[in-house]
Design an enzyme around this catalytic site. Structure first.
Site, PDB file in Angstrom:
ATOM      1  CG  HIS A  12      -1.838  -1.071   1.154  1.00  0.00           C
ATOM      2  ND1 HIS A  12      -2.863  -1.377   0.154  1.00  0.00           N
ATOM      3  CD2 HIS A  12      -2.143  -2.238   1.986  1.00  0.00           C
ATOM      4  CE1 HIS A  12      -3.373  -2.518   0.451  1.00  0.00           C
ATOM      5  NE2 HIS A  12      -2.949  -3.109   1.541  1.00  0.00           N
ATOM      6  CE  LYS A  41      -4.757  -6.965  -2.186  1.00  0.00           C
ATOM      7  NZ  LYS A  41      -3.863  -6.458  -1.050  1.00  0.00           N
ATOM      8  CG  HIS A 120      -6.687  -5.153   6.621  1.00  0.00           C
ATOM      9  ND1 HIS A 120      -6.808  -5.499   5.678  1.00  0.00           N
ATOM     10  CD2 HIS A 120      -8.151  -4.463   7.203  1.00  0.00           C
ATOM     11  CE1 HIS A 120      -8.292  -5.478   5.615  1.00  0.00           C
ATOM     12  NE2 HIS A 120      -8.857  -4.917   6.423  1.00  0.00           N
ATOM     13  CG  PHE A 121      -6.468   0.116   2.439  1.00  0.00           C
ATOM     14  CD1 PHE A 121      -5.676   1.304   2.374  1.00  0.00           C
ATOM     15  CD2 PHE A 121      -7.542   0.023   1.887  1.00  0.00           C
ATOM     16  CE1 PHE A 121      -6.312   2.539   1.976  1.00  0.00           C
ATOM     17  CE2 PHE A 121      -8.004   1.104   1.309  1.00  0.00           C
ATOM     18  CZ  PHE A 121      -7.383   2.311   1.349  1.00  0.00           C
ATOM     19  CG  ASP A 122     -11.778  -2.063   6.781  1.00  0.00           C
ATOM     20  OD1 ASP A 122     -11.987  -3.159   6.590  1.00  0.00           O
ATOM     21  OD2 ASP A 122     -12.661  -1.090   7.010  1.00  0.00           O
TER      22      ASP A 122
HETATM   23  P1  T3P Z   1      -4.805  -6.481   2.861  1.00  0.00           P
HETATM   24  O1  T3P Z   1      -5.400  -6.669   4.029  1.00  0.00           O
HETATM   25  O2  T3P Z   1      -3.499  -7.340   2.395  1.00  0.00           O
HETATM   26  O3  T3P Z   1      -4.284  -4.722   3.043  1.00  0.00           O
HETATM   27  O4  T3P Z   1      -9.964  -6.654   1.505  1.00  0.00           O
HETATM   28  C1  T3P Z   1      -9.189  -7.554   0.960  1.00  0.00           C
HETATM   29  C2  T3P Z   1      -7.735  -6.784   0.439  1.00  0.00           C
HETATM   30  O5  T3P Z   1      -8.236  -5.767  -0.536  1.00  0.00           O
HETATM   31  C3  T3P Z   1      -7.053  -5.960   1.600  1.00  0.00           C
HETATM   32  O6  T3P Z   1      -5.648  -6.450   1.597  1.00  0.00           O
HETATM   33  C4  T3P Z   1      -7.317  -4.750   1.324  1.00  0.00           C
HETATM   34  C5  T3P Z   1      -7.340  -4.541  -0.266  1.00  0.00           C
HETATM   35  N1  T3P Z   1      -8.475  -3.428  -0.629  1.00  0.00           N
HETATM   36  C6  T3P Z   1      -7.660  -2.304  -1.164  1.00  0.00           C
HETATM   37  O7  T3P Z   1      -6.383  -2.188  -1.099  1.00  0.00           O
HETATM   38  N2  T3P Z   1      -8.584  -1.204  -1.244  1.00  0.00           N
HETATM   39  C7  T3P Z   1      -9.811  -1.054  -1.260  1.00  0.00           C
HETATM   40  O8  T3P Z   1     -10.516  -0.007  -1.567  1.00  0.00           O
HETATM   41  C8  T3P Z   1     -10.498  -2.361  -0.711  1.00  0.00           C
HETATM   42  C9  T3P Z   1     -11.955  -2.200  -0.613  1.00  0.00           C
HETATM   43  C10 T3P Z   1      -9.849  -3.427  -0.413  1.00  0.00           C
END
Ligand code: T3P
Length: 125
Positions: A12, A41, A120-122
């Site tokens: 991210h 992804k 984590h990006f939500d």
């Molecule tokens: P991670 O948990 O590795 O950050 O929700 C599943 C994955 O999708 C999660 O990965 C975050 C990513 N995601 C984004 O990067 N941007 C978004 O706007 C959303 C909804 C999900």
């Protein structure tokens, strides 16, 4: 595997790119950052802000996460420069083909640890 700060940064963080990404940005960056191995992804957001700015969100408003029922999410008080990468419907692995969309939005991230760090990006809102 437990989400880690290293994974968050890899997936991210992109503070050194300008906020207005070229149309080819996502195809290049999703590959370069290891998100097209084994499968493509589907959605991933890059943040064009400093680590200090992003880390500081862990001390901003706490809330329930949008994509889980956990309560360790935090919403940014300001908008951030972000780029959303979204897999095209016509994309066929291993040729992961993404749309690149720039915007300025609030973000919601999950934080863990002491001191708290992003893991984590939500969502963006
Ligand atoms: P991670 O948990 O590795 O950050 O929700 C599943 C994955 O999708 C999660 O990965 C975050 C990513 N995601 C984004 O990067 N941007 C978004 O706007 C959303 C909804 C999900």
């Amino acid at each position: 595997r437990k989400p880690s700060v290293q994974d968050f940064k890899r997936q991210h963080m992109d503070p050194d790119s300008p906020p207005n990404s070229r149309p080819t940005y996502c195809n290049q960056m999703m590959k370069r950052r290891g998100m097209t191995k084994g499968s493509c992804k589907r959605v991933n957001t890059f943040l064009h802000e400093s680590w200090a700015t992003v880390k500081a969100i862990c001390s901003q408003r706490q809330m329930t996460c949008k994509t889980s029922s956990r309560n360790n999410c935090h919403k940014s008080s300001s908008t951030l420069h972000i780029t959303d990468c979204r897999l095209k419907g016509s994309s066929k692995y291993p040729n992961c083909d993404y749309t690149t969309t720039n915007s300025q939005k609030h973000i919601i991230i999950a934080c863990e640890g002491n001191p708290l760090v992003p893991v984590h990006f939500d969502a963006s809102v």
